[in-house]
Scaffold this active site. Structure first.
Site, PDB file in Angstrom:
ATOM      1  N   ASN A 479       0.815  -1.250   0.098  1.00  0.00           N
ATOM      2  CA  ASN A 479       0.002  -0.017   0.041  1.00  0.00           C
ATOM      3  C   ASN A 479       0.702   1.072   0.123  1.00  0.00           C
ATOM      4  O   ASN A 479       1.853   1.421   0.796  1.00  0.00           O
ATOM      5  CB  ASN A 479      -0.889   0.095   1.267  1.00  0.00           C
ATOM      6  N   GLU A 480       0.652   2.263  -0.881  1.00  0.00           N
ATOM      7  CA  GLU A 480       1.081   3.412  -1.078  1.00  0.00           C
ATOM      8  C   GLU A 480       2.732   3.399  -0.711  1.00  0.00           C
ATOM      9  O   GLU A 480       3.425   4.355  -0.268  1.00  0.00           O
ATOM     10  CB  GLU A 480       0.743   4.342   0.273  1.00  0.00           C
ATOM     11  N   ILE A 481       3.279   2.572  -1.211  1.00  0.00           N
ATOM     12  CA  ILE A 481       4.922   2.390  -1.377  1.00  0.00           C
ATOM     13  C   ILE A 481       5.517   3.121  -2.555  1.00  0.00           C
ATOM     14  O   ILE A 481       6.143   4.006  -2.357  1.00  0.00           O
ATOM     15  CB  ILE A 481       5.281   0.919  -1.259  1.00  0.00           C
ATOM     16  N   ASP A 562      -5.148   8.303  -5.269  1.00  0.00           N
ATOM     17  CA  ASP A 562      -5.234   8.203  -3.932  1.00  0.00           C
ATOM     18  C   ASP A 562      -5.458   9.478  -3.452  1.00  0.00           C
ATOM     19  O   ASP A 562      -4.363  10.351  -3.810  1.00  0.00           O
ATOM     20  CB  ASP A 562      -3.836   7.385  -3.458  1.00  0.00           C
TER      21      ASP A 562
END
Ligand code: NAG
Ligand code: NAG
Ligand code: NAG
Ligand code: NAG
Ligand code: NAG
Ligand code: NAG
Length: 933
Positions: A479-481, A562
């Site tokens: 996630n969100e890396i 996002d």
């Protein structure tokens, strides 16, 4: 003790496994002891469980969710906890061989049997088995198993202190409460997150067994990878829907096989019991402790599995039997599965697509059985800080709410735990697609060899375990890396950026991608949740997927988005929303209801800024183990307050509890309106050049009772958001597109049906007393429309200034859609009627000249239906509320009610502890009530 906190053990998965020529001792149940030598505590234990749960059940601690126990119980994770079994009389000391099998240990464990060392574990997400034949055969009395769980926070800190451990620049490593979570393979949100507590629990969180073999050539099935795909299918390319199905079965086992094993597969329709196919498996090969082979099924033979709203969820029981040399069955295993292809299309936009008006760049959308569709849903976080008490009943209620909420997809977020099979089973039945992620989030992770080997085993086990579920939609690395951590590390250490990107690729592309592809032909993979897609895939390259990163051209779209913006002054400014192909996260936090607060805080703490309420808010998190996080929580609490003050009547009630409740409600109104505004915008994008095909908001449900982004509170109560999302996720909607800077206003009809739909929209201007506005304010009263499949059409375009509204503060536009269209795969191709009602006001709620709508509710004992009426004026945000003790949802809520209308509203009871008495305490209110003293 609260009844809603009763300890319940996880349900046994629907998978049936039969054991032959073997003796299996099930270690689940009670009869365990949990102890801490250091603290001199010893209490009855269970398996599966975690120390907090057993200490709570034994009354050693109070409810961990109450008050500030999140902070006060930190002595639990700071100590070791040993789970000791009763003497295992059922274990035979005469067996040929004996094994311990653990389907989940959380996390650092030293295992002993008969007082002898067996082994250690350090990964919550792996299955472990140990050969204990010698220990068992030399055991002097009935064997006793002991599992000594270490302190995860202490062990993580110790790894961090080791000079040999990898270190990262300050910046990308997001700390919530306990530090150093990235060094260990444990649920990352156990160390705190901005929506949850930090309990860092420890214990045997899944089932465990002793497996004994009475003779050679017996096997025990550890894990089954059942992969159903179209012949020739490649994970990142569209499957050929005309090809036959390949049913590939691969079984991991304990024990040993004879030299010529065979396999058989039988596939049976769950509903009719009819056998679809029964055949000997071909191409059998064994490699280590795995036996694999496949059969084919004719292209059109099975009834396809479809997501909710797109057709039936046809399911098949598939039984795989492994036979010995004389055709005797050695083991069989049954998995309930379905036939479907699900594919994440991230291919470059084609010339054909360009010709349709789609902007250049790349696709980013899902296709089920070869069909594009609009993904509607939300993000799923761990439903409890303690997984062993997540029951099948509770998850059934949650998934009923998901389907009732018109959602067809959840993103199973990357830093909880891999979902147990029973949750996938529930999703299979309901038709809820689960975009699933590996458990890595908001940090850089180690890439040394030991760590990578551990992750490889974790990934292979979980990919194989859940691959048969038709609800499984995607695997994402984390996630969100890519979208968040890489930019942060670039900022922190620009000179070594290439090195850090290399590390990211080593873990999330070079390591994980091949493991997914080797174990599944049916599921697409992407390295991190929000991304610009890939430039190319070359499976023989060291980095098999070349990410596009920022190699982009303006005016082109490639990605999912996002989006968070806590500056509420732009919350409704459409030009601040991202334009992309798919929105996988967006949101704003709100308070839970008064009823939910009362489950967790003392009566005197029911104030917006009481220390308990404030410290249960973890946005923004402390960024360490500091428990007096007033500075950061004030910012998050302030964001909610300011948002309410900007747009809604400010509650100011004399009674402090009533005032608190009105404030909680106001934050929910803002949250719901903001999500609605974004969902309308994203859905409209399906017919815009960005060809936007998904909207999954943050977040579906709560892990506990606190201010968070959730739409469903911890015990299942719907916030305003879940009702509003259900409404705006209807197949055909009418929605305003309003530029409040210029006054430009359009109305769009958007449809996510696959075929053209037709109908009318009535646009009606009224004042707040419900009287028509003269000349309908220059607006055509009724408009016919045609809207294409997965498309949008503008039906009205104006500017507020040219509407000649006598008083903008006393005007409501009601938009009513009545349409005819076809639900995908509807029975006999029948047409359906679709309705939707929306409202628009040319000023925000706090500027409206509200009148008391005199809204009332009555209940019909016979039909169980409530009737709501507004006798005084237009009732905005009409809100039906139910008391504590019952869980369920109204047919509709937070709706606009016009004077003279009688709305009949049913209530679906999901759980009732009031013996039906709750109906007496149902209340109704509206925006007006937020203004009264
Ligand atoms: C605590 O548990 C860890 C992991 O099993 C183990 O390595 C350590 O020796 C234990 N410490 C004590 C005091 O039992
Ligand atoms: C690899 O990384 C893990 C996690 O940081 C650490 O526990 C381990 O000691 C490291 N191993 C080596 C050989 O560096
Ligand atoms: C699986 O094995 C069990 C035990 O021998 C047997 O009763 C059952 O019929 C088998 N199932 C199938 C589908 O072969
Ligand atoms: C997709 O387009 C990019 C340019 O944006 C190009 O570099 C890449 O090679 C294309 N990929 C494929 C598979 O054609
Ligand atoms: C563009 O792509 C190349 C090749 O994949 C990569 O090395 C480079 O870092 C990318 N550039 C940017 C700005 O992301
Ligand atoms: C609204 O109008 C302003 C001023 O023309 C413009 O900058 C903005 O982008 C517009 N917003 C939308 C969502 O069209």
């Amino acid at each position: 003790m609260h009844s809603w906190m009763k300890l319940a053990l996880a349900a046994i998965p629907l998978t049936v496994q039969t054991v032959l020529a073997q003796h299996v001792v099930d270690l689940t149940g009670d009869g365990w002891t949990v102890s801490s030598k250091a603290l001199n505590i010893s209490v009855p234990g269970h398996l599966p469980s975690q120390a907090h749960l057993d200490l709570y059940a034994a009354n050693v601690i109070d409810d961990p969710y109450y008050g500030l126990n999140d902070f006060d119980l930190r002595w639990i994770p700071n100590n070791n906890w040993t789970y000791t079994s009763h003497p295992l009389r059922e274990v035979s000391t005469k067996s040929k061989s004996s094994w311990l099998v653990f389907n989940g240990l959380d996390t650092f464990t030293t295992i002993e049997l008969c007082g002898k060392f067996v082994g250690t574990t350090d990964n919550q997400f792996r299955q472990y088995s140990f050969d204990v034949s010698d220990i068992v055969s030399s055991c002097k009395s009935d064997p006793v198993l002991s599992l000594n769980f270490g302190s995860a926070p202490k062990i993580a800190n110790k790894i961090a202190e080791d000079p040999m451990s990898e270190k990262w620049p300050y910046g990308p490593q997001q700390i919530y409460e306990f530090e150093n979570r990235w060094y260990i393979r444990k649920e990352q949100s156990d160390f705190g997150w901005d929506w949850g507590p930090a309990f860092a629990p420890a214990g045997p969180w899944r089932d465990a067994y002793v497996v004994q073999f009475e003779k050679e050539e017996s096997i025990y099935v550890l894990n089954t990878d059942l992969d159903i795909f179209r012949q020739g299918q490649i994970n990142h390319l569209p499957p050929d829907q005309g090809n036959p199905w390949v049913v590939n079965a691969s079984i991991d086992f304990l024990g040993s096989l004879p030299s010529n094993p065979s396999m058989h597969i039988e596939i049976k329709d769950v509903e009719s019991g009819k056998v679809l196919k029964s055949a000997a498996v071909s191409g059998i090969h064994t490699s280590g402790q795995t036996i694999t082979g496949s059969i084919t099924v004719d292209a059109d033979a099975p009834d396809l599995w479809w997501p909710s709203g797109m057709g039936k969820q046809n399911l098949y029981d598939t039984t795989i039997t492994v036979n010995g040399e004389k055709q005797e069955a050695l083991a069989n295993v049954t998995k309930r599965t379905g036939f479907r292809t699900i594919y994440l299309n991230r291919l470059n936009i084609t010339d054909d697509q360009l010709a349709q008006g789609i902007a250049p760049g790349a696709n980013w959308h899902f296709e089920v059985n070869g069909q594009e569709f609009y993904a509607k849903g939300s993000n799923f976080i761990p439903p409890d800080a303690f997984w062993p008490r997540v029951t099948e009943e509770k998850m059934n209620r949650l998934f009923d709410a998901i389907v009732a909420g018109n959602q067809n997809m959840l993103r199973v977020w990357a830093s909880g735990a891999y979902q147990p099979d029973f949750i996938y089973d529930i999703a299979d039945e309901r038709g809820v697609l689960l975009w699933s992620e590996f458990q890595f989030s908001d940090a850089m992770y180690p890439v040394n060899e030991t760590f990578l080997e551990d992750v490889a085993a974790e990934v292979a086990y979980n990919v194989r375990r859940v691959n048969h579920h038709p609800s499984l939609a995607l695997w994402a690395g984390g996630n969100e890396i890519e979208s968040l951590e890489l930019p942060l590390i670039q900022e922190a250490d620009p000179d070594n950026y290439a090195y850090w990107v290399g590390q990211y690729e080593q873990l999330f592309i070079s390591l994980i991608l091949p493991i997914v592809y080797e174990n599944s032909r049916s599921i697409s993979y992407m390295p991190s949740s929000t991304n610009n897609g890939y430039l190319y895939v070359n499976l023989s390259a060291t980095v098999p997927m070349a990410e596009r990163y920022d190699n982009t051209t303006s005016g082109e779209y490639y990605s999912d988005t996002d989006h968070y913006n806590y500056d509420s002054s732009v919350a409704f400014d459409l030009s601040t929303y991202p334009i992309g192909r798919f929105a996988n996260e967006f949101g704003y936090h709100s308070m839970p209801s008064l009823q939910t607060w009362r489950q967790a805080v003392d009566e005197e703490d029911l104030h917006f800024n009481s220390s308990t309420v404030m410290l249960r808010n973890h946005h923004y998190p402390p960024g360490g183990t500091e428990t007096h996080n007033y500075k950061n929580t004030s910012m998050g609490m302030g964001e909610m307050t300011m948002a309410v003050e900007r747009y809604y009547p400010i509650p100011d009630k004399q009674d402090s509890v009533a005032n608190f409740s009105a404030w909680c409600h106001a934050t929910q109104l803002f949250q719901a309106d903001m999500y609605k505004n974004q969902i309308q915008y994203y859905r409209r994008g399906s017919g815009m050049p960005e060809r936007q095909l998904g909207s999954l908001y943050w977040q579906l449900e709560d892990i506990w009772q606190a201010p968070t982004w959730a739409g469903i509170e911890y015990d299942g109560r719907w916030k305003v958001l879940h009702y509003v999302a259900r409404d705006i996720y209807k197949p055909i909607i009418a929605a305003p597109y309003w530029n409040y800077t210029t006054g430009d206003l359009s109305v769009y009809v958007t449809s996510d049906l696959w075929k053209t739909a037709r109908g009318t929209v009535n646009l009606t201007w009224i004042d707040l007393s419900g009287k028509p506005i003269k000349g309908n304010a220059n607006t055509p009263a009724s408009t016919h429309f045609t809207v294409g499949g997965l498309n949008t059409t503008k039906i009205f375009d104006t500017n507020i200034a040219s509407l000649h509204l006598p008083d903008k503060e006393n005007a409501v536009l009601v938009m009513s859609v009545q349409a005819t269209g076809h639900l995908p795969n509807s029975e006999n191709g029948a047409a359906s009627t679709f309705t939707h009602r929306n409202k628009f006001t040319p000023v925000f709620s706090n500027k409206l000249a509200l009148v008391d709508p005199k809204v009332e509710v009555s209940h019909d004992q016979k039909t169980g239906v409530f009737t709501v009426e507004a006798k005084g004026g237009v009732s905005l945000y009409t809100w039906l509320d139910y008391p504590a003790g019952v869980v369920g949802y109204f047919d509709d809520n937070a709706f606009t009610l016009l004077p003279g209308e009688k709305r009949k509203i049913g209530f679906t009871v999901q759980k009732d502890e009031t013996n039906g008495k709750w109906v007496k305490d149902v209340t109704v209110q509206s925006l007006w009530d937020q203004t009264t003293k």
